[in-house]
Every structure is written in C-alpha cells, then in structure tokens.
Design a protein around this motif. Structure first.
Motif, PDB file in Angstrom:
ATOM      1  N   ALA A  72       0.852  -1.197   0.000  1.00 15.00           N
ATOM      2  CA  ALA A  72       0.000   0.000   0.000  1.00 15.00           C
ATOM      3  C   ALA A  72       0.880   1.236   0.000  1.00 15.00           C
ATOM      4  O   ALA A  72       2.067   1.176   0.350  1.00 15.00           O
ATOM      5  N   ILE A  73       0.273   2.361  -0.390  1.00 18.93           N
ATOM      6  CA  ILE A  73       0.964   3.653  -0.378  1.00 18.93           C
ATOM      7  C   ILE A  73       0.116   4.629   0.427  1.00 18.93           C
ATOM      8  O   ILE A  73      -1.086   4.786   0.169  1.00 18.93           O
ATOM      9  N   ALA A  74       0.741   5.264   1.411  1.00 16.99           N
ATOM     10  CA  ALA A  74       0.044   6.229   2.258  1.00 16.99           C
ATOM     11  C   ALA A  74       0.561   7.630   1.970  1.00 16.99           C
ATOM     12  O   ALA A  74       1.713   7.805   1.566  1.00 16.99           O
ATOM     13  N   PHE A  75      -0.301   8.616   2.187  1.00 21.06           N
ATOM     14  CA  PHE A  75       0.151   9.994   2.021  1.00 21.06           C
ATOM     15  C   PHE A  75      -0.571  10.900   3.008  1.00 21.06           C
ATOM     16  O   PHE A  75      -1.699  10.619   3.428  1.00 21.06           O
ATOM     17  N   GLY A  76       0.111  11.981   3.383  1.00 17.07           N
ATOM     18  CA  GLY A  76      -0.490  12.995   4.244  1.00 17.07           C
ATOM     19  C   GLY A  76      -1.454  13.827   3.428  1.00 17.07           C
ATOM     20  O   GLY A  76      -1.045  14.581   2.540  1.00 17.07           O
ATOM     21  N   SER A  77      -2.756  13.698   3.741  1.00 14.97           N
ATOM     22  CA  SER A  77      -3.782  14.310   2.885  1.00 14.97           C
ATOM     23  C   SER A  77      -4.106  15.745   3.261  1.00 14.97           C
ATOM     24  O   SER A  77      -4.839  16.413   2.558  1.00 14.97           O
ATOM     25  N   GLY A  78      -3.565  16.231   4.386  1.00 14.08           N
ATOM     26  CA  GLY A  78      -3.801  17.612   4.762  1.00 14.08           C
ATOM     27  C   GLY A  78      -4.543  17.721   6.082  1.00 14.08           C
ATOM     28  O   GLY A  78      -4.884  16.697   6.696  1.00 14.08           O
ATOM     29  N   PRO A  79      -4.730  18.942   6.517  1.00 12.01           N
ATOM     30  CA  PRO A  79      -4.441  20.214   5.837  1.00 12.01           C
ATOM     31  C   PRO A  79      -2.953  20.522   5.802  1.00 12.01           C
ATOM     32  O   PRO A  79      -2.158  19.907   6.492  1.00 12.01           O
ATOM     33  N   GLY A  80      -2.623  21.517   4.965  1.00  9.49           N
ATOM     34  CA  GLY A  80      -1.237  21.927   4.802  1.00  9.49           C
ATOM     35  C   GLY A  80      -1.098  22.770   3.558  1.00  9.49           C
ATOM     36  O   GLY A  80      -2.077  23.305   3.025  1.00  9.49           O
ATOM     37  N   SER A  81       0.133  22.865   3.074  1.00 10.27           N
ATOM     38  CA  SER A  81       0.418  23.624   1.862  1.00 10.27           C
ATOM     39  C   SER A  81      -0.361  23.051   0.685  1.00 10.27           C
ATOM     40  O   SER A  81      -0.301  21.848   0.416  1.00 10.27           O
ATOM     41  N   PHE A  82      -1.086  23.918  -0.025  1.00  7.96           N
ATOM     42  CA  PHE A  82      -1.865  23.444  -1.171  1.00  7.96           C
ATOM     43  C   PHE A  82      -0.976  22.725  -2.188  1.00  7.96           C
ATOM     44  O   PHE A  82      -1.286  21.626  -2.645  1.00  7.96           O
ATOM     45  N   THR A  83       0.136  23.345  -2.546  1.00  7.13           N
ATOM     46  CA  THR A  83       1.030  22.755  -3.539  1.00  7.13           C
ATOM     47  C   THR A  83       1.611  21.455  -3.026  1.00  7.13           C
ATOM     48  O   THR A  83       1.689  20.452  -3.750  1.00  7.13           O
ATOM     49  N   GLY A  84       2.019  21.443  -1.761  1.00  8.65           N
ATOM     50  CA  GLY A  84       2.585  20.237  -1.176  1.00  8.65           C
ATOM     51  C   GLY A  84       1.593  19.095  -1.127  1.00  8.65           C
ATOM     52  O   GLY A  84       1.935  17.944  -1.418  1.00  8.65           O
ATOM     53  N   LEU A  85       0.349  19.378  -0.771  1.00 14.05           N
ATOM     54  CA  LEU A  85      -0.661  18.331  -0.714  1.00 14.05           C
ATOM     55  C   LEU A  85      -0.908  17.734  -2.089  1.00 14.05           C
ATOM     56  O   LEU A  85      -1.080  16.518  -2.233  1.00 14.05           O
ATOM     57  N   GLY A  98      -0.031   2.515 -11.174  1.00 13.17           N
ATOM     58  CA  GLY A  98       0.893   1.643 -11.894  1.00 13.17           C
ATOM     59  C   GLY A  98       1.046   0.274 -11.263  1.00 13.17           C
ATOM     60  O   GLY A  98       1.284  -0.718 -11.965  1.00 13.17           O
ATOM     61  N   LEU A  99       0.923   0.190  -9.933  1.00 13.59           N
ATOM     62  CA  LEU A  99       1.120  -1.068  -9.219  1.00 13.59           C
ATOM     63  C   LEU A  99      -0.186  -1.729  -8.799  1.00 13.59           C
ATOM     64  O   LEU A  99      -0.173  -2.798  -8.189  1.00 13.59           O
ATOM     65  N   ASN A 100      -1.312  -1.065  -9.089  1.00 15.06           N
ATOM     66  CA  ASN A 100      -2.637  -1.564  -8.693  1.00 15.06           C
ATOM     67  C   ASN A 100      -2.702  -1.767  -7.179  1.00 15.06           C
ATOM     68  O   ASN A 100      -3.107  -2.828  -6.687  1.00 15.06           O
ATOM     69  N   LEU A 101      -2.308  -0.733  -6.439  1.00 11.47           N
ATOM     70  CA  LEU A 101      -2.263  -0.803  -4.987  1.00 11.47           C
ATOM     71  C   LEU A 101      -3.320   0.101  -4.358  1.00 11.47           C
ATOM     72  O   LEU A 101      -3.701   1.115  -4.936  1.00 11.47           O
ATOM     73  N   PRO A 102      -3.764  -0.232  -3.155  1.00  8.04           N
ATOM     74  CA  PRO A 102      -4.660   0.673  -2.427  1.00  8.04           C
ATOM     75  C   PRO A 102      -3.874   1.855  -1.869  1.00  8.04           C
ATOM     76  O   PRO A 102      -2.653   1.781  -1.666  1.00  8.04           O
ATOM     77  N   VAL A 103      -4.598   2.939  -1.635  1.00  6.79           N
ATOM     78  CA  VAL A 103      -4.003   4.160  -1.096  1.00  6.79           C
ATOM     79  C   VAL A 103      -4.585   4.426   0.295  1.00  6.79           C
ATOM     80  O   VAL A 103      -5.776   4.210   0.525  1.00  6.79           O
ATOM     81  N   VAL A 104      -3.726   4.888   1.195  1.00  6.28           N
ATOM     82  CA  VAL A 104      -4.159   5.209   2.555  1.00  6.28           C
ATOM     83  C   VAL A 104      -3.974   6.706   2.790  1.00  6.28           C
ATOM     84  O   VAL A 104      -2.869   7.167   3.057  1.00  6.28           O
ATOM     85  N   PRO A 105      -5.043   7.509   2.658  1.00  8.46           N
ATOM     86  CA  PRO A 105      -4.933   8.936   2.980  1.00  8.46           C
ATOM     87  C   PRO A 105      -5.067   9.127   4.492  1.00  8.46           C
ATOM     88  O   PRO A 105      -5.978   8.579   5.104  1.00  8.46           O
ATOM     89  N   LEU A 106      -4.164   9.900   5.078  1.00 10.91           N
ATOM     90  CA  LEU A 106      -4.238  10.180   6.508  1.00 10.91           C
ATOM     91  C   LEU A 106      -4.062  11.669   6.755  1.00 10.91           C
ATOM     92  O   LEU A 106      -3.168  12.299   6.173  1.00 10.91           O
ATOM     93  N   GLY A 107      -4.903  12.231   7.603  1.00 15.06           N
ATOM     94  CA  GLY A 107      -4.820  13.649   7.914  1.00 15.06           C
ATOM     95  C   GLY A 107      -3.517  13.995   8.619  1.00 15.06           C
ATOM     96  O   GLY A 107      -3.031  13.236   9.468  1.00 15.06           O
ATOM     97  N   THR A 108      -2.958  15.137   8.283  1.00 16.23           N
ATOM     98  CA  THR A 108      -1.686  15.547   8.874  1.00 16.23           C
ATOM     99  C   THR A 108      -1.816  15.848  10.366  1.00 16.23           C
ATOM    100  O   THR A 108      -0.852  15.676  11.123  1.00 16.23           O
ATOM    101  N   LEU A 109      -2.978  16.282  10.824  1.00 17.01           N
ATOM    102  CA  LEU A 109      -3.166  16.539  12.250  1.00 17.01           C
ATOM    103  C   LEU A 109      -3.168  15.234  13.038  1.00 17.01           C
ATOM    104  O   LEU A 109      -2.614  15.157  14.139  1.00 17.01           O
ATOM    105  N   LEU A 110      -3.771  14.184  12.478  1.00 15.10           N
ATOM    106  CA  LEU A 110      -3.705  12.881  13.125  1.00 15.10           C
ATOM    107  C   LEU A 110      -2.261  12.390  13.181  1.00 15.10           C
ATOM    108  O   LEU A 110      -1.852  11.756  14.161  1.00 15.10           O
ATOM    109  N   VAL A 111      -1.493  12.669  12.135  1.00 12.31           N
ATOM    110  CA  VAL A 111      -0.082  12.282  12.128  1.00 12.31           C
ATOM    111  C   VAL A 111       0.680  12.997  13.245  1.00 12.31           C
ATOM    112  O   VAL A 111       1.561  12.421  13.889  1.00 12.31           O
TER     113      VAL A 111
END
Length: 278
Positions: A72-85, A98-111
């Motif tokens: 799986a691939i996770a990413f910080g979904s925000g809030p934060g810099s618009f461009t960075g997100l 490309g890899l047919n993988l699930p995505v894990v969005p996680l809020g940056t405040l939870l992080v």
C-alpha cells in the motif's frame, strides 16, 4: 502474522518526507516486532516535487526492495500547503495506479497526534494544532483508544483563529507548531499538561498509523485519493479574477455615467419635477 511493506509520503509542510516500512503485524495492524524503517526527511521549501521521486528511489535501493514489494501507499492528505498536498497526492496516485495498490490517505493533524504518542506513550489525548498562516490555525482533537489500538476523533480538522480553539476537559498534550507561532495567544499553551512542538507531519508516524489503517481496510482506490484542504478558498482562479475585474469596470462605468447626468442605459436623466433644465 503478516509481512507488510508500506510507502508513506508527506509534503504538506516545507519538508519532503518519505518513509518505507517493512513490518510483521498482527490482525489489528500492530507490529509484532520493531519494524524496519528507511526514511528521507529533508527541508526542501517549495521544491518537494523535484525531490520526492528521487527520495523514493533511494529508499527502495537502500532497503533492497522493489516497488512491486509494496502492499500500500500512504500519504499525508492535509491540511497543509496546497502545492505540497497536491504533490504527495499526485505521486501516491501515480505509483498506486501503476502497481494496482490501495491508497491510505491520513490527515496531517492525526499524524501529529501519532508523532506525539510515539515520542511519549502517555500522550493519549492530543490536541494537534498547526500554523495555518493568515493568523489562523488548523486543529483537531484526538483520544487514543487502548481497546481498539487506534485514535478516536473528538473534533475533526478545523480552521479557526487561535483563541477559538476548543480545549479538552481532561489533561492533554498540545502537538504541532502552533504554540511556537502564537505563544500566549493560544490558550492551549497554558492549559496543556505538555507541549510537543516537534510532533509535526512526518512520514514515519504517518507510516505507523497507515499500517493500522491498511489492515483495518481504511483504504481508497488510487482514483479516489484526494487532498483535504480545510481552507479551500485562499486564492481566486483566473476566471474569477477576470470576472471580478469586469464587474469592477462595469461598476466604475456606471458610476461615471450617473455622475455625468445619464441613466445606466445611456439616456439623459430626466430632471425632477420642479427642477429647471440647464
């Protein structure tokens, strides 16, 4: 036990942060042994987009793994810099497609909350607050649930003036950089049992939280991954700017026309009854 390889990405701040984690986990997504972690966390300013992909390649080379080994691939979904997100979202989507993988969005405040708990296991109630610029803060309130081995959201991510932040009625840790940015203007600084200004968006706590989310099934297909802006209106589009400019020009023309003694449709203004025509 299940062996899980997860890639975590965060570019919500001035840091380009990427972590690759390989862990044996139980059914709750909890590591059964210390995970192996490879990380790149670099202050890149506004050029995270040029550094993120090379950093990912470095992590896989260092770990002796391939992208195909990922679960799986996770990413910080925000809030934060618009461009960075958008950068983290786009890279996570591209790799996942490309890899047919699930995505894990996680809020940056939870992080931030996860980071605070990793640094201090007694931080089980965390008020996460980040400087949102424009004299505002992003904030959220989280409580750790020992039975579920997961965070419970007490207050979802919000955008407010510093003095409007709602304090928990139990001892809490204040996580994030809002304390440094606002000081005494932020009531939570004086009320918190501890302040952790280093508990910030970072790919390692993101990866740990994402392992649990992945094994709990809290994933999305790549095409549904999206940033969480919170403040969604800080700039106008080109069309909106053009429309506003046209409206202002029309208003100015109308004012000038009326001042010259004509009605808005260009016809001469009729003199009021009793007023002599010039």
């Amino acid at each position: 036990m299940t062996q899980t390889v997860l890639l975590a990405l965060d570019t919500s701040t001035e840091f380009c942060s990427a972590a690759l984690v390989s862990a044996s986990v139980d059914s709750a997504g909890q590591p059964t042994a210390e995970p192996r972690v490879w990380v790149r966390h670099e202050q890149t300013g506004a050029v995270s987009s040029t550094r993120l992909l090379p950093a990912i390649r470095e992590l896989f080379d260092e770990a002796g793994l391939a992208l195909a080994d990922c679960n799986a691939i996770a990413f910080g979904s925000g809030p934060g810099s618009f461009t960075g997100l958008r950068t983290a979202t786009g890279v996570a989507q591209g790799l996942a497609f490309g890899l047919n993988l699930p995505v894990v969005p996680l809020g940056t405040l939870l992080v931030c909350a996860e980071s605070a708990r990793l640094r201090d296991p007694s931080a089980t109630r965390v008020l996460a607050a980040l400087d949102a610029r424009m004299d505002e803060i992003y904030w959220a309130d989280y409580a750790w649930d020992d039975a579920q081995h997961e965070w419970r959201t007490v207050q979802t991510a919000s955008l407010d003036a510093p003095q409007r932040l709602v304090l928990p009625d139990v001892p809490f840790t204040l996580a994030g950089n809002a304390a440094a940015a606002f000081g005494a203007r932020l009531p939570a600084v004086a009320a918190a049992r501890s302040v952790d200004g280093e508990a910030l968006p970072h790919a390692v706590p993101l990866a740990y939280a994402a392992l649990r989310a992945f094994h709990a099934g809290r994933t999305v297909p790549a095409d549904q991954a999206a940033p969480e802006y919170i403040r969604d209106k800080v700039a106008q589009t080109t069309a909106e700017r053009a429309a506003e400019k046209a409206a202002k020009a029309a208003q100015a023309a109308q004012t000038a026309t009326q001042a010259a003694g004509h009605t808005p449709d260009g016809a001469p203004r009729q003199a009021p009854h009793g007023e002599a025509k010039q």
